[in-house]
Structure formats: C-alpha cells, structure tokens
Design a protein around this motif. Structure first.
Motif, PDB file in Angstrom:
ATOM      1  N   SER B  45      45.077 -64.239 -57.779  1.00  0.00           N
ATOM      2  CA  SER B  45      45.354 -65.170 -58.847  1.00  0.00           C
ATOM      3  C   SER B  45      46.492 -64.837 -58.480  1.00  0.00           C
ATOM      4  O   SER B  45      47.797 -65.832 -58.949  1.00  0.00           O
ATOM      5  N   ASP B 166      44.015 -72.951 -58.802  1.00  0.00           N
ATOM      6  CA  ASP B 166      42.872 -71.549 -59.448  1.00  0.00           C
ATOM      7  C   ASP B 166      41.703 -71.669 -59.089  1.00  0.00           C
ATOM      8  O   ASP B 166      41.659 -72.212 -60.293  1.00  0.00           O
ATOM      9  N   GLU B 167      40.537 -71.307 -58.632  1.00  0.00           N
ATOM     10  CA  GLU B 167      38.988 -71.679 -58.728  1.00  0.00           C
ATOM     11  C   GLU B 167      38.945 -72.945 -59.033  1.00  0.00           C
ATOM     12  O   GLU B 167      38.511 -73.040 -60.908  1.00  0.00           O
TER      13      GLU B 167
HETATM   14 MG   LIG Z   1      42.010 -64.763 -60.374  1.00  0.00          MG
END
Ligand SMILES: [Mg+2]
Ligand SMILES: Nc1ncnc2c1ncn2[C@@H]1O[C@H](COP(=O)(O)OP(=O)(O)OP(=O)(O)O)[C@@H](O)[C@H]1O
Lengths: 808, 231
Positions: B45, B166-167
């Motif tokens: 991240s 992010d994800e």
């Molecule tokens: Mg993360």
C-alpha cells in the motif's frame, strides 16, 4: 460544484437533524440577544441626530453644586439663566442662544384646558424664549420658525400633541389655557406653530414649547438665581476647544461680578478644590453624558458583555458540534482531495455550510425579535422596532456584518480542521484516532461552563442582595403613607385632617421619590460641618414614622421648635460627636448674620433614595430661620385600610379648592418599588440570559456527549464483551466531561467573585459576600452535567455489543 | 510513464528507523497492467500511495510522465489527479451524502467539464456498468460489488491515463471480484489505460500482464504474467 455542495450540506443537516437544530436554534437565541442589544444601542446613539443642522447646536454646561444629588460640584445641564445673555452679548460665534425649562420632576406635567373640555395633564410643556426654534431646526407644519415665538403668550405644539388635543394640525390662532400648578391662575396661550415629530429621539424632548415671557429676562436681584437649560447655535467654523477657553474666561469675570453683587468673595467660594467652569458640548453628546450618573454606554456595558457572551456560548456550540461531526466528514474530504479538489475549495465548502446555518439562524432570529420586542420594549421602557426602524438600512448592514462575523467565527476553525485532513490517513480508515481538535473542544467546553457557572453564581448573589433590600428597614413606615404633589396650604391641610382615618398631614422638602438636597455649612465648636438641610412641618417626622434614637422630635408643646431647634439624623450626629442633645451650633445666613440652632433629638437614618446611595448627614428643622424651600410634597398618613375610599375623599376636597388642576399623588409603597425597579429589571435580564446561556451550554454538552458516545461505540462494545458493567461504562464517559466541568467551576469562582463584588460595591447598603451561591452553582452544574452525559452514555452502554462489532 | 529510482521510505520512532520500502527501482510503461503482491505489511500500500503521490518517499526519485514529481506542490499534484490519475479503493470510499450519479459527476465538476458533456459521459458510464437504474440511490443502498462498480466508474469519469487500485476486490465475493477484474482487463486492452493494482490473489494478478512481488519493502521478483502462466 457549488450547487452540489449546497445539496450535500443540506443532506448533512438533515441527517443530523437534532444537532443541526441545537446549532441553529442556539445560534438564533444568541443572535437575538445580541441584535436586541444592537437595536437598543442604535436607538441610544440616534439621540439628537434628526437633522444635519444639529451639528452646530451645543448645550451649555456650568460647573456648580446647586441641586446636585450629592451636594458636590458637577458639570450641570442646568445653568444660571444669566449665562444665556452672557453668551449672546460676549460670544460673537453664537448665532442664537435659547433658554429652556429643565425636567424638574416636581410634577407630572401641566394642566391644559381647551375651550370647555376637561383639563388634561400633559407632560413636557417647556417654557422658552423667542430663540428656541432658531437654535433647534424643527420642521414647521404650520407657522414658521422665525415668527412662531415672536410674541409673548404663544405656544408651539408638536404634531402628536395637536392630534391628541384637536385631532387636526390646522389649529393656528386657537388658544389653550395652561395651568402650571394647583393655585396657578392659568395663562391663555395662542397657538402659533405646529412642528413635526422628529424621527429620532431628542434630549430636549417636549410636547409643546411655550413663551410666557418668564424666560425673557433674568432676576434683577443678584442674590436671586434662575436655573434652566441653555443651548446655542454656533457658526460653522467654530473650534470648541478654543471657544471653551474663551467661555471659561468670560465665566470667571461673570462669576466675580455676580458674587460681588451678592456681597460674597470669589476667593472664598472657590477654595478647597472648587473651581468655576463653563463649556459647550455638542448636542449629539448630551444624551451619552448625563451630568451625575454614568452615560447609557457605561450602564449598558454589563449587558453588552452578557449578550456578547451569550453569542459566544452559541458560537462555541457550533464549533464543537462541527468539529465533532468532522469524523463523519473526513472520508468526504479524503476522497475529494484525490478526485482533484483544492484545499481552498474544501475550506470554502465548509464555510458555506456554516454560512447556510447562520442564515437560517439569522432568519429565526429576526422572527424571534419580532416576537420578543413588545415584551422587551415594555420591560425596558423603550420603543424599539425592527422593521419600522428609521435606521433599517444601518440595521441590515449591521446584521450582514454580524452574519459574516459569526460565520467566520463558527465556521472557520472546523473548515480549517476538515480541509486539512490528510487523505492517506483518512482513506486508510484511521482518522478517528488521529482526530485533531479534541484539546480545543475541551477548552471551549470549559469556557462555556465558566460563563454559565459565573451566571449562576451572580444570580444567587443578586437574589440575596435584592431580598436584603426588599426587607431592609427604611427607617420610616412606608405603608399607609401617600405624597400628594402640592405644597402645604393650611386650608387644604385642615380639610384633610377632618377626614376620618387621616392621621397626619405634613410636608417635607425631602422624601423618597423627590430627594431634593439643600447643602449648608454649619460651625460647631469651631469646626465646619457640611450638612443636608430638610425643612419640615411639625407633624412630618411623626407622619413618616421615624425612629427616635436620642432626645425628642418636634412637637407643638415646645414653642421653641418654630424658632431655632433642629433634629439630626445619625449620619449627621456622627459628624458632630457625642452628647449632642441640648448643644448648639451656628450658621451664617446670606446676609452674614450668624443664627444659633439647638439640637433636640437624633433620629435613625431613613432612606430617601435607592440603596445604592448612602443616607446624607441631614439636619431637620421646622423653623424658617436660615431659609426654606418648597418641593411640592404633601404627606398624608392614614390609619385605615379603606385606601380607595380615603383617596376619593381627598380628591373631592381637592376638586372643591382647585377645580382647574387634577390631583397627582404617589404612595410610598410605589415609590419604594420604583427605587428598586432599575435593579430588579437588571436582575430579571441577568436571570433570563443566564437561563438561556446555561441551557445552551447543556444542549451543547448533550450533543457533544452523543458524538463522543457514538465515536466510542466500538470501544464500549469491546469493553462490554470483556465484562464491563453498564454503570462502569457510564462512569467512563462521565469522567472525561466531569473533569471539564469541575475545572470550569474552579476557574469561575474567582472570576464570579470579582464581578459580583464589583456589583455589590455599587450599593451603599449591601450583604456580605455569601458562600452559598458558589457552592450551589458548582453542585448544580456538576449534577446537570452528569445527568446530561449519563443519558447519552446509558444509551451507548445498553446497546447490544454485537451490533457495534458486526460492522468492522 | 512511471520511473522509480531508489525509492526508500522509513518511519522513525524513538530514533530507530523502520524501513517500509528499500531501494525500489522500476519502470512502468504506458498501457501496462501491473499487480503488486506480497505478504501483509510488506509495503504494498505504501508503494501504491507513493505512486499516487499521496505519500512522499523519504529518499529517491520519482518521474511521472517524464516529469520529476518527488516534491510536487499542491496545485500541480491536483492537476495530475484531475487529468491523469484515477483511484479505486478497497473500501470503495464513495461519498455517503452523494447519489451514485453525483459521485460519478464529482471529478468532472472539479475538471470543469461543461454540463452537456458531463451528462453524456455519466450516462455512458452508467450504461456501460449496468447501473442506470441505481443512479439516484445513495451508496448505503447498494451492495458492495455495486459500490465498487460506482467507484471504478468514478475513477474513469475523468478519463485518466492510469488507475491505481489498492485491493479493489478485497471486500468482495469471488464472482464479483472476477467481474471487476474482467472490467480492468478490458479497460487495459481496449482503451490502453495503465492499471496498477495491489492484490493478495494469484488469480486476480493473472488478469494483468506483470507482477511485482514485494517482501519486507524490497522488490523480490518482477515477472511477466504470460511466463508465470506457462510455468
Ligand atoms: Mg495494504
Ligand atoms: N504511519 C505509519 N507509521 C509507522 N509505520 C507505518 C505507518 N504506516 C505504515 N507503517 C508500516 O509500514 C509497513 C507497510 O505498511 P503497508 O500498509 O504498506 O503494508 P501492506 O503491504 O499494504 O500490508 P497489507 O497487505 O496488510 O495491507 C507496515 O509494517 C506498517 O506497520
């Protein structure tokens, strides 16, 4: 974007209805108090601003000690009538000079008789000279400024009075019979002009201006003096600083001359710090500078402070709730930032949101003002209006300024906090922990409670002081005692004494409601003593029911009482010393002869004025030796409960003797209430403001605790799962707020002590500083705070922990 | 399009430096679809945030579209957000007080796009993602998958040249996740949009054409997808 932001703002308000209502409602209340005060200030400031020509009009102030409440020198509004002539003849800058009657307050007005109608008492009929309308630029609806008072025995009416008496303004040439006191034969005056009522209040307010001719000349004998108001119109380029120096020089010469004529020495009079003085002041400043008391601005200062504090309390609620809500808004900020919004744009967005709330508050405030204004006017004896205000434009621009100010004050900090959120931490989701502004919020809550607790303490102390004043012994019996506004005439007094139930009929020059001080200096055992002199009739002291401390009071049995005996009050006795009964003192009269007086009794001090003033050292005498005065008091003491019946009997006797003048009287009970009135009014206002301030603070605390409870829902749930009881949870939340409230209490104690002490010091007769209100205020604030927070905390505590934890 | 040289990131606490990223050097070309993988706490991240200029590296050099963006002022950065970068988040991060329509509209408003063009673009996106019927609903009235579709629609509205995610499927069921991944692949292939995503799932990573493996802040492996599939 702007439209969308407004929409978001609206949806947010709607989502948090309760807090929005608290915010907006609270702010509206705070604003209302503030705007009412603004209205009042505007009104006071507008005195004597009704014409641009008033710029060149000045009031004359003379420095002297005649008719001052404490017998000391002041810059008085009333001047020796000779000064008008002095200015007219010696001051080339003066375009016009005029003399006008002062509001003496001896009577409520003069009796006016039009044709055969019943006489009516009209107040503020003032006698002047031919120059009045040359100085004051009134607008003539009928007649003209030049001609109106050209001849004697003329009268100029205000439009409002003309309408009241005749129903029309077309009344030039008609005559009005005016009777100025009970035994006055009356004068017929010809109406020579009607002037419009100005839009703004006037310090020289009148219903009619007469020219009887009395103001045309000054007394010939230099020992006789007339006092009246003197006004002058100066030419445009006058520099008042220079002018006042000239006036001062003129005055010293004038005074030397005058004292010469009175066979007195200038140097003898002006010693011990006394000094002669004469000056002009612009008429706009007259109202704000009354001669003896502080001006309206000084009087209003505490009220201004209070309403400013009230506004502040509501603004603090606003800030606190907005920053507390910021948790909910953080995500919006983070997202908007990565979508391409400038920080500036976000700041604006939040400012607009608070502006939106301020606007709503402002509208509510205007509605509230419309609602409370009649009560406010009634209570404060003013006639303010919002929409029919001559200064509506000024008012609206002030409101706009206030709106901008409040919006910035309330909105800037939250907007700044919010727009400064770092998108990364917000989007990571941990913004709740790193929340800024908690310290500030705590400080603001403490501040709010300091204000509230100080208010509560002040109410307590004020309440105790006013209870003390209500029950304090006045030194005379105020029940069953009336004062008729007239002087003592034997035939009328004898008629009254025959009415069953009437105990005493008497007169005195000084009584509550008409405190006329006459100073004198006496010599006792070689020392000079300054006293206040009161002339009474034989029955006056018994009629008042004063308490004798030593010796006796006047009585018919003692022939000497009409010759040279006096009674002192305690305050005077203290100046003389001990063992006074039978002692004598001397007083030099205006002819230079020394008269000897014998002290026969000492009475307990009795009050003629409010408790803010100390009772003056006073000597009472029946004899006319050393001069007398008459201040229109006729005391009637009765011993019957049939008050109304008695009054109508007295009125019947009056009508027989004086058919042209209605009888006016007051009861001493009413006079006493009147002396407390100003104080009571002030107290009521403080109480009202305190209640509003305390409720606002509590509402704020309530809303804030809701937010905190909400924010800590998860923590609470976890603690419960770990085995904490509901009570433990409630205590957990209470503890943080309680610390704040107690801190606030500790800080308010010294603050309240200082403020309240200052207030108490304004009373010559006062209670000792009590402890009880301090303790009570602390208990009250702590208990209420605990209750408020507990309601919210309990809600949070009893919710099922599963609900809170499921969310993650 | 993106050039990273020797990027380092550390947090110091009590005088000790905790490295999150070390010596990260890589190049990502226009039109690539890169997946960043690695164990929890590896720094994925953080790397993506640095790429999105949400965080600044402690050391190193970052060039975005041939421009040094290591220390960029707010104005320039926001210009990039408005015109070149679209974000997609695991937690969707739609604005709760805005409807679906308004959420998608927001970036266009910042970009000061005229109202008729705005309308047609939003209509186009709603249509493409099959959410026309939902346009007046608020985020909390949508399922997670639908919210993520709106999130992607919003990221695409400003027609960015790169999407950082992010994800994006972290909170979704596999069927929904697959739908999103296919969408990404399509955007990458048909419109040439560069995509960089962080993911824990091998399967999702294979929709792209390159995988960066990160462990303890260091790029351990950089492989093309076709190769890894073959092996
Ligand atoms: Mg993360
Ligand atoms: N503000 C911070 N202060 C100190 N350390 C931090 C901070 N933010 C992140 N870290 C540390 O940096 C490291 C990398 O964090 P990062 O969020 O990049 O991991 P990740 O690879 O995304 O993990 P995950 O797969 O669990 O999301 C972690 O060890 C974390 O503890």
């Amino acid at each position: 974007m702007f439209k969308l932001n407004l929409k978001i703002a609206w949806r947010n308000l709607w989502k948090n209805k309760v807090y929005a209502a608290i915010n907006i409602g609270g702010l509206a209340l705070g604003l209302t108090a503030f705007v009412l005060m603004l209205l009042y200030i505007n009104h006071e400031e507008s005195y004597d601003t009704w014409s641009t020509d008033l710029k060149n009009v000045y009031q004359i102030r003379e420095r002297h000690d005649f008719f001052t409440p404490d017998n000391k020198e002041h810059w008085n509004e009333i001047s020796n009538s000779r000064i008008a002539n002095l200015i007219r003849s010696k001051l080339p800058q003066a375009v016009a000079v005029t003399k006008v009657d002062n509001d003496w307050g001896f009577s409520n007005g003069f009796s006016l008789k039009v044709d055969n109608a019943d006489p009516v008492i009209i107040s503020k009929i003032k006698d002047s000279d031919s120059s009045f309308f040359k100085v004051f630029p009134y607008q003539f609806l009928q007649g003209s400024a030049d001609k109106a008072l050209e001849n004697k025995e003329t009268i100029v009416l205000k439009e409002s009075l003309a309408m009241q008496l005749f129903g029309t303004t077309k009344v030039l040439g008609k005559t009005i019979k005016i009777v100025r006191w009970r035994s006055d034969k009356g004068t017929a005056l010809t109406i020579t002009g009607i002037v419009a009522d100005p839009k703004f209040p006037q310090s020289v307010s009148f219903n009619a201006i007469t020219r009887t001719g009395n103001k045309d000349k000054d007394p010939e004998n230099p020992t006789n003096n007339n006092y009246c108001l003197v006004y002058t119109k100066l030419n445009k380029s006058s520099d008042t600083a220079v002018l006042n120096q000239t006036l001062q020089k003129l005055y010293v010469d004038f005074k030397k001359n005058l004292l010469n004529g009175q066979k007195k020495s200038y140097n003898d009079i002006y010693k011990d710090g006394k000094s002669p003085g004469l000056k002009v002041i612009p008429i706009e400043t007259v109202h704000s500078n009354p001669p003896y008391t502080s001006g309206w601005f000084d009087k209003l200062k505490p009220v201004m402070a209070i309403s400013a504090f009230l506004l502040l309390v509501s603004v603090i609620n606003f800030i606190n709730l907005a920053t507390a809500q910021s948790v909910q808004r953080a995500k919006e900020v983070g997202v908007k930032k990565v979508l391409g919004s400038y920080k500036r744009q976000l700041t604006w967005q939040f400012l607009i949101e608070s502006a939106m709330q301020s606007v709503i508050s402002l509208f509510l405030c205007i509605i509230l003002i419309e609602v409370v204004l009649p009560a406010f006017n009634n209570h404060f004896k003013v006639d303010l209006s919002f929409w029919h205000n001559a200064q509506l434009f000024v008012m609206i621009s002030q409101l706009f300024g206030l709106f901008v100010f409040v919006t910035l004050l309330a909105g800037f900090y939250p907007a700044w906090i919010l727009s400064n959120f770092n998108p990364v931490s917000v989007l990571k989701g941990n913004y709740e922990n790193g929340l800024k502004g908690i310290a500030l919020r705590n400080v603001l809550v403490i501040f709010q409670f300091i204000i509230s607790v100080t208010f509560i303490i002040s109410i307590g102390v004020m309440e105790m002081q006013s209870r003390y004043m209500n029950n304090k012994d006045l030194g005379f019996e105020r029940g069953n005692l009336i004062n008729i506004k007239t002087n003592y005439e034997d035939d009328f007094a004898e008629r009254l004494k025959k009415i069953p139930g009437v105990e005493y009929v008497a007169t005195t020059t000084q009584i509550m409601g008409n405190a006329f001080n006459v100073p004198e200096e006496v010599k006792y055992k070689g020392n000079a003593i300054n006293l206040n002199t009161v002339t009474v009739t034989m029955d006056a002291l018994p009629a008042l029911g004063v308490k004798v401390m030593q010796g006796r009071i006047f009585s018919k049995e003692y022939k000497q009482d009409t010759v040279n005996t006096v009674v002192l009050n305690e305050a005077a006795a203290n100046l003389f010393g001990k063992n006074l009964i039978g002692q004598t003192y001397g007083k030099v009269d205006w002819e230079g002869k020394t008269n000897i007086f014998q002290i026969v009794g000492i009475i307990k001090n009795y009050h003629n004025e409010g408790f803010d003033k100390a009772v003056l050292p006073t000597v009472y005498k029946v004899t006319s030796l050393g001069g007398t005065s008459n201040t229109n008091n006729l005391l009637v003491r009765f011993n019957t409960s049939k008050y109304k019946e008695l009054i109508s009997k007295i009125e019947n006797e009056w009508k027989i003797l004086y058919p042209d003048f209605p009888m006016e009287y007051t009861s001493m009970d009413d006079e006493f209430s009147k002396s407390l009135e100003e104080n009571n009014r002030f107290m009521n206002m403080i109480i009202l403001f305190s209640i509003v301030s305390v409720s606002l603070s509590l509402l704020g605390l309530f809303a804030l605790s809701t937010f905190v409870a909400k924010r800590r829902t998860k923590e609470i749930a976890v603690r419960k799962v770990l085995g904490a009881s509901n009570i433990q949870i409630v205590n957990l939340l209470n503890k943080s707020f309680l610390t704040l409230v107690i801190a606030a209490n500790l800080i308010s104690w010294p603050i309240a002590y200082i403020i309240v002490k200052k207030w108490l010091d304004g009373f010559a007769y006062r209670i000792d500083m009590p402890v009880f209100p301090f303790i009570a205020a602390t208990l009250i604030s702590v208990i209420i705070a605990i209750l408020t927070v507990s309601i919210q905390a309990r809600k949070a505590a009893v919710t099922d922990p599963v609900n809170a934890l499921k969310y993650e | 399009m993106i050039q990273l040289k020797n990027i380092e990131k550390y947090y110091s606490s009590k005088g000790i430096k905790h490295y999150v990223l070390r010596h990260v050097t890589t190049t990502i070309k226009q039109g690539e679809f890169v997946s960043i993988m690695g164990p929890s706490g590896a720094g994925k991240s953080t790397l993506l945030n640095i790429l999105g200029m949400l965080e600044e590296p402690t050391y190193g050099n970052y060039e975005f579209m041939d421009e040094d963006v290591t220390n960029l002022n707010e104005r320039k950065r926001i210009e990039l957000y408005r015109n070149h970068i679209g974000f997609v988040f695991q937690a969707y991060h739609l604005i709760d007080e805005m409807t679906v329509y308004e959420n998608i509209e927001a970036p266009l408003l910042y970009k000061k796009i005229g109202s008729s063009e705005r309308k047609s673009r939003i209509a186009d996106l709603l249509d493409r993602f099959n959410i026309v019927a939902k346009k007046d609903l608020f985020p909390n009235q949508l399922s997670g998958g639908q919210q993520q579709l709106v999130g992607i629609a919003r990221a695409l509205a400003a027609q960015p040249s790169i999407i950082l995610a992010d994800e994006p499927t972290g909170n979704l069921q596999s069927a929904q996740a697959e739908e999103i991944m296919q969408l990404f692949q399509k955007l990458n292939k048909e419109e040439g949009i560069t995509i960089i995503q962080v993911t824990h799932s091998e399967k999702n990573a294979e929709y792209g054409n390159r995988i960066l493996h990160i462990a303890d802040g260091v790029v351990k492996d950089d492989v093309a997808v076709r190769d890894s599939v073959k092996i």
